[in-house]
Motif scaffolding. Structure first.
Motif, PDB file in Angstrom:
ATOM      1  N   ILE A  30     -14.036 -13.054  -4.414  1.00  0.00           N
ATOM      2  CA  ILE A  30     -12.634 -13.473  -4.364  1.00  0.00           C
ATOM      3  C   ILE A  30     -11.766 -12.290  -3.950  1.00  0.00           C
ATOM      4  O   ILE A  30     -11.913 -11.185  -4.461  1.00  0.00           O
ATOM      5  CB  ILE A  30     -12.160 -13.995  -5.738  1.00  0.00           C
ATOM      6  N   PHE A  31     -10.863 -12.533  -3.014  1.00  0.00           N
ATOM      7  CA  PHE A  31      -9.844 -11.558  -2.645  1.00  0.00           C
ATOM      8  C   PHE A  31      -8.525 -11.977  -3.292  1.00  0.00           C
ATOM      9  O   PHE A  31      -8.091 -13.120  -3.147  1.00  0.00           O
ATOM     10  CB  PHE A  31      -9.681 -11.508  -1.126  1.00  0.00           C
ATOM     11  N   LEU A  32      -7.886 -11.040  -4.003  1.00  0.00           N
ATOM     12  CA  LEU A  32      -6.613 -11.343  -4.651  1.00  0.00           C
ATOM     13  C   LEU A  32      -5.446 -10.534  -4.086  1.00  0.00           C
ATOM     14  O   LEU A  32      -4.294 -10.913  -4.265  1.00  0.00           O
ATOM     15  CB  LEU A  32      -6.703 -11.077  -6.165  1.00  0.00           C
TER      16      LEU A  32
ATOM     17  N   THR B 128      -4.200  -8.064  -8.302  1.00  0.00           N
ATOM     18  CA  THR B 128      -5.254  -7.277  -8.944  1.00  0.00           C
ATOM     19  C   THR B 128      -4.653  -6.324  -9.965  1.00  0.00           C
ATOM     20  O   THR B 128      -5.195  -6.140 -11.062  1.00  0.00           O
ATOM     21  CB  THR B 128      -6.057  -6.495  -7.889  1.00  0.00           C
ATOM     22  N   ALA B 129      -3.513  -5.729  -9.622  1.00  0.00           N
ATOM     23  CA  ALA B 129      -2.838  -4.828 -10.561  1.00  0.00           C
ATOM     24  C   ALA B 129      -2.345  -5.588 -11.796  1.00  0.00           C
ATOM     25  O   ALA B 129      -2.406  -5.073 -12.922  1.00  0.00           O
ATOM     26  CB  ALA B 129      -1.667  -4.134  -9.862  1.00  0.00           C
ATOM     27  N   VAL B 130      -1.861  -6.810 -11.595  1.00  0.00           N
ATOM     28  CA  VAL B 130      -1.433  -7.647 -12.730  1.00  0.00           C
ATOM     29  C   VAL B 130      -2.607  -7.898 -13.674  1.00  0.00           C
ATOM     30  O   VAL B 130      -2.501  -7.748 -14.904  1.00  0.00           O
ATOM     31  CB  VAL B 130      -0.847  -8.983 -12.226  1.00  0.00           C
TER      32      VAL B 130
ATOM     33  N   GLY C  83       5.203  -3.035 -11.234  1.00  0.00           N
ATOM     34  CA  GLY C  83       5.196  -3.851 -10.030  1.00  0.00           C
ATOM     35  C   GLY C  83       4.926  -3.035  -8.772  1.00  0.00           C
ATOM     36  O   GLY C  83       5.329  -1.876  -8.669  1.00  0.00           O
ATOM     37  N   ALA C  84       4.237  -3.680  -7.840  1.00  0.00           N
ATOM     38  CA  ALA C  84       3.961  -3.028  -6.563  1.00  0.00           C
ATOM     39  C   ALA C  84       5.269  -2.830  -5.800  1.00  0.00           C
ATOM     40  O   ALA C  84       6.138  -3.696  -5.784  1.00  0.00           O
ATOM     41  CB  ALA C  84       2.995  -3.880  -5.740  1.00  0.00           C
TER      42      ALA C  84
ATOM     43  N   ASN D 147     -11.520  -6.689  -2.944  1.00  0.00           N
ATOM     44  CA  ASN D 147     -10.435  -6.666  -1.970  1.00  0.00           C
ATOM     45  C   ASN D 147     -10.763  -5.855  -0.720  1.00  0.00           C
ATOM     46  O   ASN D 147      -9.914  -5.677   0.139  1.00  0.00           O
ATOM     47  CB  ASN D 147      -9.168  -6.088  -2.608  1.00  0.00           C
ATOM     48  N   GLY D 148     -11.998  -5.378  -0.621  1.00  0.00           N
ATOM     49  CA  GLY D 148     -12.350  -4.499   0.487  1.00  0.00           C
ATOM     50  C   GLY D 148     -12.910  -5.238   1.688  1.00  0.00           C
ATOM     51  O   GLY D 148     -12.747  -6.454   1.850  1.00  0.00           O
TER      52      GLY D 148
END
Length: 475
Positions: free
Chosen positions: A167-169, A174-176, A188-189, A284-285
């Protein structure tokens, strides 16, 4: 000599013949209430994309089947052929489907819409957790839902997601989830503006979800995009698996939350524990990188590269329990589907192998032999006029053709033997393994020799059209 390397097709305008096809296709689709848009060139020569507008799953599935049928019918009227094979040409991008999937309430509330502050949106985080758990728990079943002989050629071929399900988020989500897992404050980003390099154009906020076309199951704003489906596939199998797997996760959540004395605390703990247990499925890579395959193995993720590999897990105990407990399929129905999928895989490869034998024996070998004979006769005629004439080209080409022809003939015998071995296998799974391990390898060897022969046979003697003639003839 030229394939897709210049990307001129991808970035070019739609050819008039194709535009006319698309116009009629739209009309025929609209007559049936099928709304479509985003028709454009794709990467490969003569490759194009069509995007139907989303709707409820049952309706979308029916419309998808009708769309494929109508695409082929309209193409024939325009003197073209619509190929739905996942990988019809070696070295040229194949074709697939992007299955956009989300959940909404009966009044249209999207349960996978994060809103402006996803870290404060408990409803969104709960349903996000359910999808993450479902994909991790049933990654083998999801892979089996898209497993076909044609799709095996495409997956992981640097134009499609790999066979490893992940899964890509994106960085923000991902930080959340990282903050929830560690019970730390979410920072927050930073919203970054795109630099366009042109002062007169307005700057805009960069999308933090990214697109990452290498991910099999990617979150794209307010939905997930399952990108592993082949172009000829029915979308029903993948959606049945996704819906049922997510339903199972939500059932578990409902049982836990409905019995909890403190709902808010139980909800927080449930989301946190789910993330801890299933975060291995989040990646996510770059899915095309060989390092990801090794990393996925370390994480314990499945890498089911072929249809027989994937179908071995279709009848796993937990998969049977999933479908039977939700009364989607009985065990007998699952066994029937398993056998049908294996049989379909074997029959498709058998047809391809028999076609290859026909082409080699009835077309390629006679054509090459005739061409070699012409060269030998030409050399003899030249020497009859002048004994010392240089016939290096004729002699070396005849020698090479003769050697490759003998090799090709031997490979037709090897392929025939492999087919005979598969026919004698004890059960459908064993037959499929024979096709995977023996027949496909024999086909690849024969193909390589035939390609070598094509490269030195005169164009007017080769019995089949070239890639150039097939892919670049649409004006």
């Amino acid at each position: 000599p030229k394939g897709q390397e210049l990307d001129d097709h991808y970035f070019g305008s739609i050819k008039p013949r194709v535009a006319a096809f698309m116009e009629e296709l739209n009309t025929e689709l609209w007559k049936l209430g099928i709304l479509a848009k985003t028709e454009h060139n794709e990467v490969a020569p003569a490759q194009h994309e069509l995007a139907p507008i989303y709707t409820t799953t049952n309706r979308a599935t029916d419309q998808n089947q009708l769309t494929m049928e109508i695409m082929q019918r309209v193409a024939a009227k325009h003197g073209m052929v619509c190929l739905l094979h996942e990988k019809p040409f070696a070295g040229v991008n194949g074709s697939g489907k992007h299955n956009n999937w989300s959940l909404s309430t009966d009044i249209g509330v999207n349960l996978l819409s994060p809103g402006e502050t996803p870290h404060e949106n408990a409803q969104f985080l709960l349903f996000l957790a359910a999808v993450i758990q479902a994909v991790d728990d049933y990654q083998g079943l999801l892979r089996a839902s898209v497993a076909t002989a044609g799709n095996d050629h495409r997956l992981g071929a640097n134009e499609a997601p790999p066979a490893v399900i992940s899964i890509f988020l994106g960085d923000e989500l991902t930080a959340v989830l990282d903050a929830i897992e560690t019970d730390s404050a979410y920072v927050g980003a930073e919203k970054k503006k795109m630099k366009l390099g042109v002062d007169v154009l307005p700057r805009f906020i960069r999308d933090t979800t990214d697109r990452n076309r290498t991910s099999p199951f990617a979150f794209t704003g307010n939905k997930f995009e399952f990108r592993t489906l082949g172009s000829s596939a029915s979308i029903s199998d993948a959606n049945v698996v996704t819906n049922t797997a997510v339903a199972e996760a939500l059932k578990q959540y409902a049982d836990a939350l409905e019995a909890a004395p403190d709902f808010a605390a139980a909800l927080h703990d449930l989301i946190r524990d789910t993330i801890k247990k299933h975060k291995r499925i989040i990646f996510n890579g770059n899915g095309y990188d060989d390092a990801w395959v090794a990393e996925a193995e370390r994480r314990g993720l499945s890498n089911l590269r072929t249809t027989p590999d994937a179908l071995k897990h279709f009848l796993d105990e937990k998969n049977v329990a999933l479908f039977t407990s939700h009364r989607v399929l009985t065990e007998a129905e699952m066994k029937a589907r398993h056998e049908i999928m294996l049989e379909s895989y074997c029959k498709i490869i058998n047809i391809e192998a028999l076609t290859m034998l026909d082409m080699a024996k009835k077309d390629i070998l006679p054509a090459v032999t005739a061409y070699a004979g012409e060269l030998a006769s030409a050399a003899a005629a030249k020497r009859s006029v002048f004994a010392a004439v240089d016939c290096t080209f004729e002699e070396q080409t005849v020698t090479t053709l003769s050697g490759l022809s003998a090799k090709l003939y031997g490979e037709t015998l090897s392929l025939s033997d492999a087919l005979a071995k598969a026919a004698k296998a004890a059960n459908p799974a064993a037959v499929a393994d024979c096709y995977k391990n023996d027949v496909i390898g024999a086909m690849a060897a024969l193909r390589a020799t035939a390609d070598a022969l094509e490269s030195i046979t005169a164009a007017n003697r080769w019995p089949f059209p070239t890639y150039g003639e097939l892919l670049f003839s649409v004006k």
